[in-house]
Design an enzyme around this catalytic site. Structure first.
Site, mmCIF file in Angstrom:
data_model
loop_
_atom_site.group_PDB
_atom_site.id
_atom_site.type_symbol
_atom_site.label_atom_id
_atom_site.label_comp_id
_atom_site.label_asym_id
_atom_site.label_seq_id
_atom_site.Cartn_x
_atom_site.Cartn_y
_atom_site.Cartn_z
ATOM 1 N N GLU A 1 57.418 19.664 33.895
ATOM 2 C CA GLU A 1 58.267 20.414 32.960
ATOM 3 C C GLU A 1 57.554 20.709 31.639
ATOM 4 O O GLU A 1 57.841 21.706 30.975
ATOM 5 C CB GLU A 1 59.566 19.639 32.693
ATOM 6 N N HIS B 1 54.395 21.517 31.262
ATOM 7 C CA HIS B 1 53.609 22.740 31.452
ATOM 8 C C HIS B 1 54.527 23.968 31.481
ATOM 9 O O HIS B 1 54.180 25.022 30.939
ATOM 10 C CB HIS B 1 52.838 22.687 32.783
ATOM 11 N N GLY C 1 49.572 21.595 24.691
ATOM 12 C CA GLY C 1 50.592 20.613 24.334
ATOM 13 C C GLY C 1 50.105 19.699 23.213
ATOM 14 O O GLY C 1 48.935 19.312 23.177
ATOM 15 N N GLU C 2 51.021 19.359 22.323
ATOM 16 C CA GLU C 2 50.673 18.435 21.236
ATOM 17 C C GLU C 2 50.541 17.003 21.728
ATOM 18 O O GLU C 2 50.112 16.136 20.975
ATOM 19 C CB GLU C 2 51.728 18.507 20.126
ATOM 20 N N ALA D 1 48.876 19.970 38.762
ATOM 21 C CA ALA D 1 49.882 18.897 38.860
ATOM 22 C C ALA D 1 50.977 19.171 37.822
ATOM 23 O O ALA D 1 51.319 18.325 37.002
ATOM 24 C CB ALA D 1 49.241 17.524 38.658
ATOM 25 N N ASP E 1 48.394 15.889 23.667
ATOM 26 C CA ASP E 1 46.963 15.618 23.510
ATOM 27 C C ASP E 1 46.556 16.077 22.107
ATOM 28 O O ASP E 1 45.866 17.082 21.945
ATOM 29 C CB ASP E 1 46.178 16.350 24.596
ATOM 30 N N SER F 1 53.596 13.625 31.535
ATOM 31 C CA SER F 1 52.166 13.672 31.807
ATOM 32 C C SER F 1 51.967 13.683 33.312
ATOM 33 O O SER F 1 52.726 13.048 34.053
ATOM 34 C CB SER F 1 51.501 12.425 31.218
ATOM 35 N N MET G 1 45.217 21.502 34.142
ATOM 36 C CA MET G 1 44.478 20.935 35.269
ATOM 37 C C MET G 1 45.418 20.807 36.471
ATOM 38 O O MET G 1 45.158 20.014 37.392
ATOM 39 C CB MET G 1 43.885 19.570 34.893
HETATM 40 O O1 PAF Z 1 44.912 19.270 28.774
HETATM 41 C C1 PAF Z 1 44.366 19.610 29.849
HETATM 42 O O2 PAF Z 1 45.030 19.773 30.876
HETATM 43 C C2 PAF Z 1 42.863 19.827 29.898
HETATM 44 O O3 PAF Z 1 42.212 18.924 29.065
HETATM 45 C C3 PAF Z 1 42.452 21.267 29.581
HETATM 46 C C4 PAF Z 1 42.831 21.688 28.166
HETATM 47 C C5 PAF Z 1 43.095 22.220 30.582
HETATM 48 C C6 PAF Z 1 40.934 21.406 29.692
HETATM 49 O O4 PAF Z 1 40.482 21.053 30.962
#
Ligand code: PAF
Length: 309
Positions: A56, A58, A168-169, A53, A171, A210, A51
């Site tokens: 590191e 990502h 990512g784990e 923003a 979530d 996050s 999403m």
């Molecule tokens: O983890 C996220 O950034 C979001 O939930 C995702 C998987 C991109 C779905 O919108």
């Protein structure tokens, strides 16, 4: 390379001439052309859904993605259907220019950033609900959240047609929901996409990275480290034989003492089904926590080992 404007959305493919910017109309067709061109020689394509923003964590996903495929695609879409009515959809950080530059520096081949109208055109009426694994924890605290996640991820898989997708784990429940959705709807290999979970990337003091950490004031940021520290203490207690109920009670108290306003949940669960566990069993277990500090909701999870195994 990146076009902006009323209806223009960001879409860039370094390998394909003439596809540097795309209007909202026809955007999906052009994405498909780009994907077809990238993969026509048999190249593998990895997708990192985000999403935006970017941080590191990502970038670690993007780098891992490059180990699984010849080309990496990243999607940036702040998905409205996974936000509740009182959540931070409007405030969610958006920084497309900075994100785009970070991805370019990583050699990402394709940035897919559809508008809300492209993703959910007028009359859109479908939703995917993954029962069971979606129900507790964040699903209970955020009704409809995982339906929104499953639906958009399913759409992203069909749009980008990746060979592999990375999440990512951090979530953990989201990853479990996506795996279940992909299995149930036959989206996984050999039909379609392999799903890879990537261990949580942490700040030097242990706080999970996050996009929402930027909401924390300096004081809240200092207090937030009580989350990973308290979780590690609880895990050490459980692994040493303290009952999970007691260790989790201690964790709740530690979080409140550190300045957290509310603990949405702190639970021991089966790592795969997310069924809550009253005690450690032979199956893999996970400690899952969501807690609020100021207006910010932080989540984290860690493995719990059964020393008797
Ligand atoms: O983890 C996220 O950034 C979001 O939930 C995702 C998987 C991109 C779905 O919108």
């Amino acid at each position: 390379m990146v076009a902006r404007g009323g209806h223009l959305r960001y879409y860039r493919c370094r390998f394909i001439e003439g596809l540097e910017s795309v209007q909202t109309l026809g955007q999906l067709d052009m994405l498909r052309t780009a994907v077809a061109q990238l993969t026509q020689d048999g190249s593998r394509l990895a997708l990192v859904p985000t999403m935006g923003a970017l941080h590191e964590g990502h970038i670690a996903l993007v780098r891992e993605a490059a180990r699984h495929a010849d080309h990496v695609a990243v999607s940036i879409f702040v998905n409205p259907t996974q936000f509740g009515p009182n959540e931070d959809l409007n405030a969610y950080p958006r920084q497309m220019a900075a994100d785009s530059a970070m991805l370019e520096a990583e050699g990402v081949a394709l940035l897919w950033a559809p508008s809300v109208q492209v993703m959910y055109p007028q009359g859109f009426a479908s939703s995917i609900a993954v029962e069971g694994v979606s129900a507790g924890f964040c699903g209970a605290a955020r009704p409809g959240h995982f339906d929104g996640v499953a639906t958009v991820v399913c759409k992203l898989f069909h749009q980008v047609l990746p060979h592999v997708a990375l999440f990512g784990e951090k979530d953990w429940q989201q990853l479990a929901v996506i795996r279940a959705m992909a299995r149930d709807l036959d989206l996984t290999r050999p039909h379609m996409t392999d799903i890879v979970g990537m261990p949580t990337v942490r700040e030097s003091d242990g706080l999970a990275m996050s996009s929402r950490n930027r909401y924390l004031s300096a004081e809240q940021r200092m207090a937030a480290v009580a989350l990973p520290n308290g979780m590690q203490n609880a895990i050490a207690q459980i692994e040493a034989g303290t009952s999970p109920a007691r260790a989790l009670g201690n964790l709740r108290e530690a979080l409140k003492a550190a300045g957290f306003d509310r603990v949405d949940y702190a639970a021991l669960a089966d790592a795969d089904t997310l069924e809550p566990l009253d005690e450690l069993e032979t199956r893999p277990a996970r400690l899952l926590v969501a807690a609020r500090i100021g207006g910010t909701r932080l989540i984290d999870n860690m493995p719990v080992n059964n020393p008797a195994k």
